[in-house]
Design a protein around this motif. Sequence first.
Motif, PDB file in Angstrom:
ATOM      1  N   VAL A 168       7.585  -0.292 -66.119  1.00  0.00           N
ATOM      2  CA  VAL A 168       6.837   0.151 -67.295  1.00  0.00           C
ATOM      3  C   VAL A 168       6.783  -0.965 -68.335  1.00  0.00           C
ATOM      4  O   VAL A 168       5.769  -1.191 -68.988  1.00  0.00           O
ATOM      5  N   LYS A 169       7.891  -1.698 -68.434  1.00  0.00           N
ATOM      6  CA  LYS A 169       7.941  -2.802 -69.397  1.00  0.00           C
ATOM      7  C   LYS A 169       6.814  -3.795 -69.120  1.00  0.00           C
ATOM      8  O   LYS A 169       6.113  -4.233 -70.023  1.00  0.00           O
ATOM      9  N   VAL A 170       6.660  -4.128 -67.861  1.00  0.00           N
ATOM     10  CA  VAL A 170       5.623  -5.095 -67.496  1.00  0.00           C
ATOM     11  C   VAL A 170       4.232  -4.519 -67.757  1.00  0.00           C
ATOM     12  O   VAL A 170       3.346  -5.199 -68.279  1.00  0.00           O
ATOM     13  N   LEU A 171       4.051  -3.237 -67.419  1.00  0.00           N
ATOM     14  CA  LEU A 171       2.748  -2.611 -67.636  1.00  0.00           C
ATOM     15  C   LEU A 171       2.429  -2.512 -69.122  1.00  0.00           C
ATOM     16  O   LEU A 171       1.306  -2.715 -69.556  1.00  0.00           O
ATOM     17  N   TYR A 172       3.443  -2.196 -69.917  1.00  0.00           N
ATOM     18  CA  TYR A 172       3.280  -2.029 -71.361  1.00  0.00           C
ATOM     19  C   TYR A 172       2.743  -3.308 -71.984  1.00  0.00           C
ATOM     20  O   TYR A 172       1.946  -3.285 -72.896  1.00  0.00           O
ATOM     21  N   ARG A 173       3.198  -4.414 -71.465  1.00  0.00           N
ATOM     22  CA  ARG A 173       2.737  -5.692 -71.991  1.00  0.00           C
ATOM     23  C   ARG A 173       1.352  -6.058 -71.498  1.00  0.00           C
ATOM     24  O   ARG A 173       0.805  -7.076 -71.890  1.00  0.00           O
ATOM     25  N   GLY A 174       0.855  -5.238 -70.562  1.00  0.00           N
ATOM     26  CA  GLY A 174      -0.478  -5.512 -70.043  1.00  0.00           C
ATOM     27  C   GLY A 174      -0.528  -6.749 -69.179  1.00  0.00           C
ATOM     28  O   GLY A 174      -1.525  -7.460 -69.158  1.00  0.00           O
ATOM     29  N   ALA A 175       0.557  -7.030 -68.464  1.00  0.00           N
ATOM     30  CA  ALA A 175       0.537  -8.193 -67.581  1.00  0.00           C
ATOM     31  C   ALA A 175      -0.502  -7.982 -66.483  1.00  0.00           C
ATOM     32  O   ALA A 175      -0.684  -6.872 -66.005  1.00  0.00           O
ATOM     33  N   ASP A 176      -1.216  -9.035 -66.112  1.00  0.00           N
ATOM     34  CA  ASP A 176      -2.124  -8.838 -64.996  1.00  0.00           C
ATOM     35  C   ASP A 176      -1.786  -9.724 -63.806  1.00  0.00           C
ATOM     36  O   ASP A 176      -2.494  -9.732 -62.815  1.00  0.00           O
TER      37      ASP A 176
ATOM     38  N   GLY B 217      -7.655 -21.486 -62.383  1.00  0.00           N
ATOM     39  CA  GLY B 217      -8.289 -22.791 -62.247  1.00  0.00           C
ATOM     40  C   GLY B 217      -7.970 -23.782 -63.350  1.00  0.00           C
ATOM     41  O   GLY B 217      -8.356 -24.950 -63.257  1.00  0.00           O
ATOM     42  N   LYS B 218      -7.275 -23.325 -64.395  1.00  0.00           N
ATOM     43  CA  LYS B 218      -6.932 -24.244 -65.486  1.00  0.00           C
ATOM     44  C   LYS B 218      -5.464 -24.634 -65.406  1.00  0.00           C
ATOM     45  O   LYS B 218      -4.606 -23.775 -65.300  1.00  0.00           O
ATOM     46  N   GLU B 219      -5.186 -25.925 -65.466  1.00  0.00           N
ATOM     47  CA  GLU B 219      -3.803 -26.352 -65.375  1.00  0.00           C
ATOM     48  C   GLU B 219      -3.050 -25.943 -66.638  1.00  0.00           C
ATOM     49  O   GLU B 219      -3.553 -26.106 -67.751  1.00  0.00           O
ATOM     50  N   VAL B 220      -1.837 -25.401 -66.469  1.00  0.00           N
ATOM     51  CA  VAL B 220      -1.072 -24.945 -67.631  1.00  0.00           C
ATOM     52  C   VAL B 220       0.354 -25.483 -67.559  1.00  0.00           C
ATOM     53  O   VAL B 220       0.817 -25.921 -66.503  1.00  0.00           O
ATOM     54  N   THR B 221       1.024 -25.485 -68.713  1.00  0.00           N
ATOM     55  CA  THR B 221       2.450 -25.808 -68.751  1.00  0.00           C
ATOM     56  C   THR B 221       3.180 -24.548 -69.172  1.00  0.00           C
ATOM     57  O   THR B 221       2.882 -23.986 -70.218  1.00  0.00           O
ATOM     58  N   ILE B 222       4.105 -24.113 -68.342  1.00  0.00           N
ATOM     59  CA  ILE B 222       4.892 -22.930 -68.698  1.00  0.00           C
ATOM     60  C   ILE B 222       6.293 -23.416 -69.040  1.00  0.00           C
ATOM     61  O   ILE B 222       7.116 -23.645 -68.166  1.00  0.00           O
ATOM     62  N   ALA B 223       6.537 -23.596 -70.323  1.00  0.00           N
ATOM     63  CA  ALA B 223       7.798 -24.200 -70.735  1.00  0.00           C
ATOM     64  C   ALA B 223       8.881 -23.152 -70.970  1.00  0.00           C
ATOM     65  O   ALA B 223      10.059 -23.427 -70.807  1.00  0.00           O
ATOM     66  N   ASP B 224       8.486 -21.969 -71.358  1.00  0.00           N
ATOM     67  CA  ASP B 224       9.493 -20.920 -71.505  1.00  0.00           C
ATOM     68  C   ASP B 224       8.851 -19.549 -71.279  1.00  0.00           C
ATOM     69  O   ASP B 224       7.635 -19.441 -71.149  1.00  0.00           O
ATOM     70  N   PRO B 225       9.683 -18.505 -71.227  1.00  0.00           N
ATOM     71  CA  PRO B 225       9.136 -17.189 -70.856  1.00  0.00           C
ATOM     72  C   PRO B 225       8.014 -16.724 -71.779  1.00  0.00           C
ATOM     73  O   PRO B 225       7.116 -16.009 -71.328  1.00  0.00           O
ATOM     74  N   SER B 226       8.028 -17.134 -73.035  1.00  0.00           N
ATOM     75  CA  SER B 226       6.959 -16.618 -73.897  1.00  0.00           C
ATOM     76  C   SER B 226       5.605 -17.195 -73.491  1.00  0.00           C
ATOM     77  O   SER B 226       4.581 -16.534 -73.635  1.00  0.00           O
ATOM     78  N   ASP B 227       5.590 -18.442 -72.972  1.00  0.00           N
ATOM     79  CA  ASP B 227       4.338 -18.996 -72.445  1.00  0.00           C
ATOM     80  C   ASP B 227       3.825 -18.137 -71.305  1.00  0.00           C
ATOM     81  O   ASP B 227       2.631 -17.838 -71.216  1.00  0.00           O
ATOM     82  N   ALA B 228       4.743 -17.753 -70.422  1.00  0.00           N
ATOM     83  CA  ALA B 228       4.350 -16.956 -69.260  1.00  0.00           C
ATOM     84  C   ALA B 228       3.793 -15.610 -69.697  1.00  0.00           C
ATOM     85  O   ALA B 228       2.764 -15.161 -69.207  1.00  0.00           O
ATOM     86  N   LEU B 229       4.466 -14.993 -70.669  1.00  0.00           N
ATOM     87  CA  LEU B 229       3.994 -13.694 -71.145  1.00  0.00           C
ATOM     88  C   LEU B 229       2.605 -13.827 -71.740  1.00  0.00           C
ATOM     89  O   LEU B 229       1.736 -12.983 -71.535  1.00  0.00           O
ATOM     90  N   ALA B 230       2.390 -14.921 -72.472  1.00  0.00           N
ATOM     91  CA  ALA B 230       1.086 -15.128 -73.093  1.00  0.00           C
ATOM     92  C   ALA B 230      -0.005 -15.292 -72.031  1.00  0.00           C
ATOM     93  O   ALA B 230      -1.166 -14.969 -72.270  1.00  0.00           O
ATOM     94  N   LEU B 231       0.365 -15.796 -70.872  1.00  0.00           N
ATOM     95  CA  LEU B 231      -0.614 -15.967 -69.791  1.00  0.00           C
ATOM     96  C   LEU B 231      -0.785 -14.708 -68.959  1.00  0.00           C
ATOM     97  O   LEU B 231      -1.489 -14.692 -67.963  1.00  0.00           O
TER      98      LEU B 231
ATOM     99  N   ALA C 177      -5.803 -16.677 -58.865  1.00  0.00           N
ATOM    100  CA  ALA C 177      -5.289 -16.427 -60.211  1.00  0.00           C
ATOM    101  C   ALA C 177      -4.210 -17.447 -60.532  1.00  0.00           C
ATOM    102  O   ALA C 177      -4.114 -17.960 -61.637  1.00  0.00           O
ATOM    103  N   VAL C 178      -3.378 -17.735 -59.552  1.00  0.00           N
ATOM    104  CA  VAL C 178      -2.318 -18.719 -59.741  1.00  0.00           C
ATOM    105  C   VAL C 178      -2.390 -19.722 -58.604  1.00  0.00           C
ATOM    106  O   VAL C 178      -2.530 -19.355 -57.444  1.00  0.00           O
ATOM    107  N   MET C 179      -2.298 -20.989 -58.982  1.00  0.00           N
ATOM    108  CA  MET C 179      -2.281 -22.028 -57.966  1.00  0.00           C
ATOM    109  C   MET C 179      -1.070 -22.894 -58.253  1.00  0.00           C
ATOM    110  O   MET C 179      -0.981 -23.503 -59.319  1.00  0.00           O
ATOM    111  N   MET C 180      -0.122 -22.937 -57.346  1.00  0.00           N
ATOM    112  CA  MET C 180       1.038 -23.811 -57.532  1.00  0.00           C
ATOM    113  C   MET C 180       0.897 -24.940 -56.520  1.00  0.00           C
ATOM    114  O   MET C 180       0.628 -24.701 -55.353  1.00  0.00           O
TER     115      MET C 180
END
Lengths: 508, 329
Positions: free
Chosen positions: A151-159, A68-82, A7-10
Amino acid sequence: MEEKIPAVMMRDITKRFGSVLANDKCWLNIYRGEVLALLGENGSGKTTLMNMLSGIYFPDEGTISIDGKEVTIADPSDALALGIGMIHQHFKLVDVFTAAQNIVLGLPGKLDLKEASRKIREICERYGFDVDPEQKVFDMSVSQKQTVEIVKVLYRGADILILDEPTAVLTPQETEKLFAVLRNMRDDGKAVVIITHKMHEVESISDRVAILRKGHFTGDMLTKDTNAQEMTNMMVGRPVELNIDRPEPEDSRPRIELKDVTVRDEEGLLKLDHVSFTAMSGEVLGIAGISGCGQKELLEAIAGLQPVEEGSISYIEDDGKHEELIGKDPLDIKKLGVALSFVPEDRLGMGLVGNMDLSDNMMLRSYRNGKGLFTNRKDPHHLAEMMVDFLEIVTPSVETPVRRLSGGNVQKVLVGREISNAPKVLLTAYATRGLDINSSYTIYDLINQQKQRGVAVIYVGEDLDVLLELCDRIVVLCGGKVSGIVDGRKTDKNEVGAMMTKLGGVSE
Amino acid sequence: MFDFISFIPRAVMQGVPLMLGCTGETITEKSGNLNLGTAGIMYVGGISGVIGAFLYENAAGTEMNPFLTIAIPLLCCIVGSILMGLIYCFLTVTLRANQNVTGLALTTFGVGLGNFFGGSLIKLVKTDIPSVVLTRTSQAFSRTLPFADRLGWFGKIFLSYSFLAYVAIALALFASFVLNRTRTGLELRSVGENPGTADAAGINVVRYKYLTTCIGSVVSGLGGLYYVMDYASGVWSNNAFGDRGWLAIALVIFTIWRPSVSILASILFGGLYILNVYIPTGTNLAIKEIYKMAPYIVTIVVLVISSMQKKRENQPPAALGLSYFREER
Ligand SMILES: Nc1ncnc2c1ncn2[C@@H]1O[C@H](COP(=O)(O)OP(=O)(O)OP(=O)(O)O)[C@@H](O)[C@H]1O
Ligand SMILES: [Mg+2]
């Protein structure tokens, strides 16, 4: 399992803070349907690495790929969107907001707290949490705050879920509940990363472990193929002995005597109910009990910080002279040689000043020593340097402000200062909260050293295994009463556990 | 008997600049920016309006378009205030300079700027009195509802004000609504309480700080404009605005960061400001001077009382005065 795309490759992630190299070419794979435990000593860069996933820090070098797709996480909202959700080492909650307000913070759309509360209750029901959406955060206990974070994290549906030392402030029971939830989520196909310093937790929750050492990635493997000793060695980089010494007490005599001590908290609830025991010099006396059973009040009463309703606490000098401590000024008690080291749940909130550097924080204890108007700066500086050496505090220098240190290193400063400062009696609570194994053992060593110097140590801890290995005698509290006093060498986990939950335990 | 019917309208007119200043400062502080430059911003708002009005009055001669008479000073005031807000934000948010120092510098700067341009205009008109008089603009600004006079005491107390006074009340109510009822308000408050948390929740902290500080500056700046154009009947003289900006900042604490409370609180302070005129003191001028101290004494008492407040909801925004940088901890 290995053919799955992570899911994540660093890859080759490097992050510097000024002269500090926090991460150096780190690799990390996180898979769906797995719980990954990220291990490493204090200051090895675990939080930093995870913060780069959640957008708090931006990597200096390296790439991050999601599915598998390279991404740029520039700020927390990018991370939340992912779909990346992180529970931070220090809570990210607004104190004056309610749970619901905190949970919906940052989400798009119209503000509808009623609807939000309904959804929150739904999540709580599904996972078995207990959150009151209308409760203000400043009214919550630490574990409640932790639940809100989850709960906050679950509410946002983070996976992709990252938990940075979520268990450092939880009781074993609460931890078990959290783990049940995490297993649930893993079975849902989510990717879970957990950072913890407790080996038994790693063994019980994780499917895979990844290990960092001083900012380098040293490897990952399946949890079932390894063991605590091997993981510790990989973290520290050399073989470490996982045994706690317990020298026989020598020349023990009564030092602190409690008789029928009764304490009520501000709301008038009975916190200690006729507690009596004697702490001896040259001995480690453990206090066991479910958290919130009056341990904090007990230590504070001895240190003069807590009003006592009835009973007596006396300090017994070598010649047998009794001196009553109740009613004495905390400063005078300290002058007798009684030191209190309480590691609060909120480490920076109490006892340390985040903006001051190490040696100035040492001085908070000793600024009264010095000639005339001037305070003595040399000794604290020296002490700070010794502490950095001895406890292996990871810091660029003793002039670094404490808030810049990693969570565990902050704590080493706090504990180190108090322990090194206890001429006669050492009261310590949760001293190893959030410390890596290696440092925890250093702290136990330090406690033993004080014991051999004839200091009476009263040790409050959560980890029963440690209490049983370190303490000469253990006072077990249950609901503010003394449930029993046992010999650390002769008792076992079951006996103490039973006494913690039921007065007198089952053996009587 | 104390003449309430003439006292209240005067108190309200005194209170409006304070109300605008207080509302502006409150929303600014909600974003965690302690803008002590408010006093200077109100000055700049005033003088910008004066410059606009002066130029337009001279250019238009006798044929003044009623719309432009209002719009030009208003626009100048807004632009001037926004510039001040931007300077503050650039220094404290982008460069992370100390907020107290920046604010104080901005006040000194704003007052100096006001006096500099005020002085220049006074030189230009070449009169003997040390002030610029903008009667025609002022008439446009202080126009009241035509039927107010016909409604007796009711009209006098409630309807005898110019449009900016009602705008001030509307702004305070609107700010209160936004802060407490909307998502924007929730996010703004989170920025002032705990920017790290707001940031981690995906809220753009820098944008919130910039936007609210600039909007807050405009609202405060309008206070300066109202003062010259309406309260002072279009007469600008240097330093006449006095310390109202500081009172507005004190009012923020008095109202415990609630714009809706600021409506009544500023009228109360407005009343204290002019109390000395309405209480008969005879010929003893010393007593009059003591009455003049009323707003300041009340301010001190209020600050003492409000700093003893223990309730968590009534505290200032927790991150007030602190600059935020994501990678700093
Ligand atoms: N914002 C920052 N500014 C300066 N130095 C930092 C910052 N964040 C981390 N560091 C430094 O980077 C190193 C790694 O810190 P990090 O918090 O990642 O450690 P950690 O592995 O999470 O440790 P712990 O188990 O104690 O929480 C430390 O030496 C710390 O002092
Ligand atoms: Mg950490």
